[in-house]
Design an enzyme around this catalytic site. Structure first.
Site, PDB file in Angstrom:
ATOM      1  N   ARG A  41      -8.056  -0.923   0.633  1.00 39.19           N
ATOM      2  CA  ARG A  41      -6.915  -1.252   1.500  1.00 39.19           C
ATOM      3  C   ARG A  41      -5.883  -2.068   0.738  1.00 39.19           C
ATOM      4  O   ARG A  41      -4.676  -1.858   0.887  1.00 39.19           O
ATOM      5  CB  ARG A  41      -7.371  -2.010   2.750  1.00 39.19           C
ATOM      6  CG  ARG A  41      -6.220  -2.220   3.755  1.00 39.19           C
ATOM      7  CD  ARG A  41      -6.649  -3.015   4.976  1.00 39.19           C
ATOM      8  NE  ARG A  41      -5.629  -2.970   6.012  1.00 39.19           N
ATOM      9  CZ  ARG A  41      -4.597  -3.805   6.100  1.00 39.19           C
ATOM     10  NH1 ARG A  41      -4.432  -4.757   5.183  1.00 39.19           N
ATOM     11  NH2 ARG A  41      -3.718  -3.705   7.080  1.00 39.19           N
ATOM     12  N   CYS A  42      -6.359  -3.008  -0.091  1.00 38.42           N
ATOM     13  CA  CYS A  42      -5.439  -3.833  -0.866  1.00 38.42           C
ATOM     14  C   CYS A  42      -4.554  -2.999  -1.786  1.00 38.42           C
ATOM     15  O   CYS A  42      -3.424  -3.375  -2.080  1.00 38.42           O
ATOM     16  CB  CYS A  42      -6.215  -4.838  -1.718  1.00 38.42           C
ATOM     17  SG  CYS A  42      -7.062  -6.124  -0.784  1.00 38.42           S
ATOM     18  N   MET A  43      -5.076  -1.878  -2.267  1.00 38.50           N
ATOM     19  CA  MET A  43      -4.350  -1.080  -3.263  1.00 38.50           C
ATOM     20  C   MET A  43      -3.373  -0.093  -2.638  1.00 38.50           C
ATOM     21  O   MET A  43      -2.706   0.649  -3.362  1.00 38.50           O
ATOM     22  CB  MET A  43      -5.348  -0.317  -4.140  1.00 38.50           C
ATOM     23  CG  MET A  43      -6.194  -1.216  -5.015  1.00 38.50           C
ATOM     24  SD  MET A  43      -7.174  -0.310  -6.230  1.00 38.50           S
ATOM     25  CE  MET A  43      -8.245   0.659  -5.178  1.00 38.50           C
TER      26      MET A  43
END
Length: 408
Positions: free
Chosen positions: A399-401
């Site tokens: 999700r962070c990426m």
């Protein structure tokens, strides 16, 4: 369809923005790791292979993937003279205080003819070898190693979730908590301010110049009308209030409720999405370590103007009940690591709760979180595992990426 459309966390993903890690990882050394917010140095070749696998998974599932460097370069090429403005801003915010180095760095970057190469180099960083200070006429020149960094790299940029956030049909350009990441939002600003696809089409609900810090990993679209924001190590209460006011006052925004999730202020938790993400209509995954300490506050627009800018109240209920109320359905929490303390802490550190939902019940996860992934599979979720040996060293997951631009 609007150029930005993100009203939830689980709708079929149609378009997403990413950054493939590059030369910025090669300018990391052990002595500046803490400053750059890393615990270790990722091996670039393998990190790129892992990121390519991530992109391939999304494309195989019908997602259009666009790259940060391409969009910024296209924005620069669309306006005469914008490349020079971009360089001037990068150097000014990069704190290049030595006048000769400032001028040499400026000339070096402006001399890069291709805009894509310029953006890549700006991200990677500039050292003395790049600006070729042949005439060593100062004490600084004589004592400095040629590899000395003049303009620092931006190695955290492969976590595209943090510099910005998409909310409904608009965007939030964040004020990052650390100097190391503050210049990342310049790139986001240039995309939405100057790129032909987004220029004049995307309302902005928060600005990088706003005084309070907020980061995109703390922002989750619960529904068309409800936004969740983590009150975390990186996001301040004043920023949440400012964002809520901006959302409520904007005529094109459907958000009428902001939920502030007060989570522990620790690097292991960092952002809301490292401990809490949605994976299906009625399912969320959560790190059990936050359940005993989590406080939730509701921010809404006052019914009467004399009550002030915001109406704020603490919600004293379980997390399941809070989510059930705002989503109007029964909600179940799946515990990272199955609730086992050691497994939960280990797999949460490696982003076991940082799932990326690309369709209801279809999630991309790091392969290393075996216990949590098996629990997801047992619940009937479609679990797509990606390699994570190097990317996980940056303390961020799938999700962070990813920065969704369009969801159904």
């Amino acid at each position: 369809m609007s150029v930005i459309q993100v009203q939830n966390e689980i709708g079929v993903l149609k378009k997403v923005l990413v950054h493939r890690p590059g030369g910025e990882l090669l300018n990391m050394t052990p002595d500046i790791l803490t400053e750059l917010l890393f615990d270790d140095i990722p091996f670039l070749k393998n990190a790129q292979q892992e990121h390519d696998a991530f992109v391939r998974i999304m494309e195989e599932n019908g997602v259009e993937v666009v790259y940060l460097v391409d969009l910024v370069a296209e924005a620069l090429d669309a306006h005469e003279g914008l490349r020079f403005q971009f360089v001037d801003q990068l150097i000014a915010e990069g704190r290049v205080s030595n006048r000769r180095y400032n001028q040499a760095t400026n000339a070096f970057l402006k001399g890069i003819a291709d805009s894509r190469d310029l953006v890549s180099k700006a991200i990677a960083g500039v050292n003395l070898k790049d600006i070729d200070m042949v005439d060593k006429i100062s004490l600084n020149d004589l004592i400095s190693d040629p590899s000395r960094l003049i303009l620092p790299p931006m190695p955290n940029l492969y976590f595209q979730r943090d510099p910005m956030a998409t909310v409904g049909n608009g965007v939030v350009i964040n004020h990052m908590q650390t100097y190391t990441r503050s210049r990342e939002t310049i790139l986001a600003e240039y995309i939405f301010k100057y790129h032909p696809d987004y220029l004049d089409h995307v309302p902005q609900y928060y600005h990088r110049e706003d005084p309070f810090t907020i980061e995109g990993g703390d922002i989750l679209n619960i529904s068309e009308h409800v936004l969740a924001v983590g009150l975390s190590e990186r996001t301040e209460a004043d920023a949440i209030e400012t964002l809520a006011k901006n959302l409520f006052q904007h005529p094109e925004c459907a958000i009428d409720t902001v939920l502030a999730f007060d989570i522990p202020k620790a690097r292991a938790y960092m952002h809301l999405d490292t401990v809490f993400t949605q994976i299906d209509h009625n399912l969320f995954t959560v790190h059990p370590g936050i359940l005993g300490t989590l406080r939730v506050f509701e921010l809404t627009k006052p019914k009467r103007s004399e009550q002030g800018d915001l109406q704020i109240r603490e919600i004293e209920d379980t997390l399941e009940n809070v989510l059930s109320h705002y989503l109007q359905r029964d909600i179940e929490l799946i515990l990272c690591g199955g609730g086992d303390r050691i497994a939960a802490e280990r797999e949460q550190w490696n982003d076991g709760s940082n799932t990326f939902c690309i369709a209801p019940g279809t999630i991309i996860v790091y392969d290393r979180n075996e216990i949590t992934n098996e629990i997801f599979k047992d619940r009937g979720l479609r679990v797509i595992e990606m390699p994570s040996g190097e990317l996980s060293r940056g303390r961020g997951g799938p999700r962070c990426m990813s920065m969704p631009l369009v969801r159904e």
